[in-house]
Design a protein around this motif. Structure first.
Motif, short mmCIF file in Angstrom:
data_model
loop_
_atom_site.label_atom_id
_atom_site.label_comp_id
_atom_site.label_asym_id
_atom_site.label_seq_id
_atom_site.Cartn_x
_atom_site.Cartn_y
_atom_site.Cartn_z
N SER A 296 -5.53 -6.83 13.90
CA SER A 296 -4.38 -7.07 13.03
C SER A 296 -4.28 -5.93 12.03
N PRO A 297 -3.06 -5.62 11.57
CA PRO A 297 -2.92 -4.55 10.58
C PRO A 297 -3.52 -4.94 9.25
N ALA A 298 -4.11 -3.98 8.58
CA ALA A 298 -4.66 -4.18 7.23
C ALA A 298 -3.94 -3.20 6.31
N VAL A 299 -2.95 -3.68 5.58
CA VAL A 299 -2.16 -2.83 4.69
C VAL A 299 -2.58 -3.09 3.26
N ASP A 300 -3.06 -2.07 2.58
CA ASP A 300 -3.47 -2.20 1.19
C ASP A 300 -2.26 -2.22 0.28
N THR A 301 -1.48 -1.14 0.26
CA THR A 301 -0.33 -0.99 -0.62
C THR A 301 0.76 -0.24 0.12
N VAL A 302 2.01 -0.58 -0.17
CA VAL A 302 3.16 0.10 0.43
C VAL A 302 3.86 0.93 -0.64
N PHE A 303 4.11 2.20 -0.35
CA PHE A 303 4.77 3.12 -1.26
C PHE A 303 6.10 3.57 -0.66
N PRO A 304 7.10 3.88 -1.49
CA PRO A 304 8.32 4.52 -0.98
C PRO A 304 8.07 6.00 -0.71
N LEU A 305 8.94 6.61 0.07
CA LEU A 305 8.76 8.01 0.43
C LEU A 305 8.60 8.90 -0.78
N GLU A 306 9.39 8.64 -1.82
CA GLU A 306 9.35 9.48 -3.01
C GLU A 306 8.03 9.41 -3.75
N GLU A 307 7.18 8.43 -3.42
CA GLU A 307 5.87 8.29 -4.06
C GLU A 307 4.72 8.60 -3.11
N THR A 308 4.98 9.47 -2.14
CA THR A 308 3.93 9.87 -1.20
C THR A 308 2.75 10.49 -1.94
N ALA A 309 3.03 11.28 -2.98
CA ALA A 309 1.94 11.87 -3.76
C ALA A 309 1.04 10.80 -4.36
N ALA A 310 1.64 9.70 -4.82
CA ALA A 310 0.85 8.61 -5.38
C ALA A 310 -0.03 7.97 -4.32
N ALA A 311 0.47 7.88 -3.09
CA ALA A 311 -0.34 7.34 -2.00
C ALA A 311 -1.52 8.25 -1.70
N HIS A 312 -1.29 9.57 -1.71
CA HIS A 312 -2.39 10.52 -1.53
C HIS A 312 -3.41 10.37 -2.65
N ARG A 313 -2.91 10.24 -3.87
CA ARG A 313 -3.80 10.13 -5.03
C ARG A 313 -4.65 8.86 -4.92
N ALA A 314 -4.05 7.78 -4.48
CA ALA A 314 -4.78 6.52 -4.35
C ALA A 314 -5.87 6.62 -3.29
N LEU A 315 -5.58 7.27 -2.16
CA LEU A 315 -6.59 7.39 -1.11
C LEU A 315 -7.73 8.29 -1.58
N GLU A 316 -7.42 9.34 -2.31
CA GLU A 316 -8.48 10.22 -2.81
C GLU A 316 -9.37 9.52 -3.83
N ALA A 317 -8.80 8.55 -4.55
CA ALA A 317 -9.58 7.84 -5.56
C ALA A 317 -10.63 6.93 -4.93
N GLY A 318 -10.46 6.57 -3.67
CA GLY A 318 -11.41 5.70 -2.98
C GLY A 318 -11.12 4.24 -3.20
N GLY A 319 -11.75 3.41 -2.38
CA GLY A 319 -11.60 1.97 -2.53
C GLY A 319 -10.50 1.35 -1.70
N VAL A 320 -9.86 2.11 -0.79
CA VAL A 320 -8.78 1.57 0.01
C VAL A 320 -9.27 0.42 0.89
N ARG A 321 -8.40 -0.55 1.08
CA ARG A 321 -8.69 -1.66 1.98
C ARG A 321 -7.69 -1.58 3.14
N GLY A 322 -8.09 -0.95 4.20
CA GLY A 322 -7.19 -0.74 5.33
C GLY A 322 -6.43 0.55 5.17
N LYS A 323 -5.11 0.45 5.04
CA LYS A 323 -4.27 1.65 4.99
C LYS A 323 -3.27 1.60 3.85
N TYR A 324 -2.98 2.78 3.31
CA TYR A 324 -1.82 2.95 2.45
C TYR A 324 -0.67 3.37 3.34
#
Length: 320
Positions: free
Chosen positions: A287-315
């Motif tokens: 089953s898919p494991a989606v942590d957080t959903v971002f809009p296209l304009e906030e792709t940088a924020a998604a990168h920042r979140a993944l670099e920070a660590g602690g993701v549960r599944g996928k951004y």
């Protein structure tokens, strides 16, 4: 707006997440054997973080602007000559693989043999979390030959590939130990792990013996290989980017050690593998494991979140 252009995530230099921006680029046209996909969503992967930061510049080069995005879900918008088995309007998912980056955009062209149909009933945003799961299937079933009753250790268990591997390991009948942060312990147990272990406080030597080790991190490979029992197999999908020569050298050297070789591979899935992934989803193994959903304009924020660590599944990032 000119329909010959489209929005895409770009960067004009290597650096942190803030180098990313949404610009406009020519809308691609499918070449023979390719389909044009209208992208609905994509996920953020560790490999593209390294590429954006310039840690892979020997491969990616110095030509800018560069693109982002490795995987995608969406609908077939057009198909070129030579395409069979796919029709305009089909819901599909795929990975650009070794062809590079560029799925962080409104449209992407890809070989028809590198996409598959999304299972009925699976939302396209959720579907974007799963293309990398083909890596987990290949690692556990095809490379390691995981069997029911065996002991499996998943390193990086809360991440994209790791969370899929935990689910599949349980579905294949293995006894699953997941390495994850304490904050993610309940998450990985919810995916099917029999036990969750804090990788920061427990030494590898204290983990016990395993039949299969799946590594998604790429560091300390020697220490984790020592955990293999007789006939044990270790598969890694990463190498140490801070010490690439030493890391790749160790992988090559391990090949002389028979059954305890560390197997390394880089995912480049085909339509057959995506069809297999769809079956695993339909059968309830994954089953898919989606942590957080971002809009296209906030792709940088998604990168920042993944670099920070602690993701549960996928951004996951959606494309309006």
């Amino acid at each position: 707006m000119n329909d010959r252009t489209m929005k895409a995530v770009l960067h004009d230099r290597y650096g942190g997440p803030d180098v990313l921006y949404v610009g406009r680029v020519p809308r691609p046209e499918p070449a023979p054997g390719e389909v044009l996909v209208k992208v609905r969503a994509f996920s953020v992967n560790g490999g593209e973080l390294a590429a954006r930061a310039g840690r892979l510049r020997l491969v990616t080069g110095r030509r800018f602007p560069r693109r982002a995005g490795m995987d995608f879900s969406g609908e077939v918008a057009a198909r070129a000559a030579g395409v069979t088995g796919l029709a305009v309007g089909d819901r599909v998912w795929g990975v650009l693989g070794r062809s590079g980056f560029g799925s962080a955009a409104e449209y992407v062209t890809v070989s028809a043999g590198r996409v598959g149909r999304v299972p009925d009933g699976l939302d396209l945003v959720d579907a974007a979390a799963l293309p990398v799961a083909t890596t987990a299937v290949t690692a556990l079933r095809d490379k390691a030959g995981l069997r029911s009753g065996e002991r499996l250790l998943v390193r990086g268990a809360a991440g994209g590939v790791g969370s899929a591997a935990v689910q599949l390991g349980r579905a294949y009948g293995a006894d699953v130990t997941a390495l994850a942060r304490p904050a993610n312990a309940d998450f990985v147990r919810g995916l099917g792990a029999h036990r969750a272990v804090d990788h920061r406080t427990v030494r590898p030597a204290d983990l016990g013996r395993f039949d299969v080790v799946l590594d998604t991190v790429g560091t300390d490979l020697r220490a984790y290989r020592r955990l293999l029992g007789p006939g044990g197999r270790m598969v890694t999908i990463a190498f140490d980017l801070d010490r690439p020569a030493a890391s790749l050298g160790y992988l090559a050297a391990s090949a002389v050690h028979g059954g305890r070789r560390v197997r390394f591979f880089s995912g480049d899935p085909t339509r057959e593998q995506f069809d297999d992934l769809a079956r695993q989803v339909s059968e309830g193994k994954l089953s898919p494991a989606v942590d957080t959903v971002f809009p296209l304009e906030e792709t940088a924020a998604a990168h920042r979140a993944l670099e920070a660590g602690g993701v549960r599944g996928k951004y996951v990032v959606t494309v309006a």
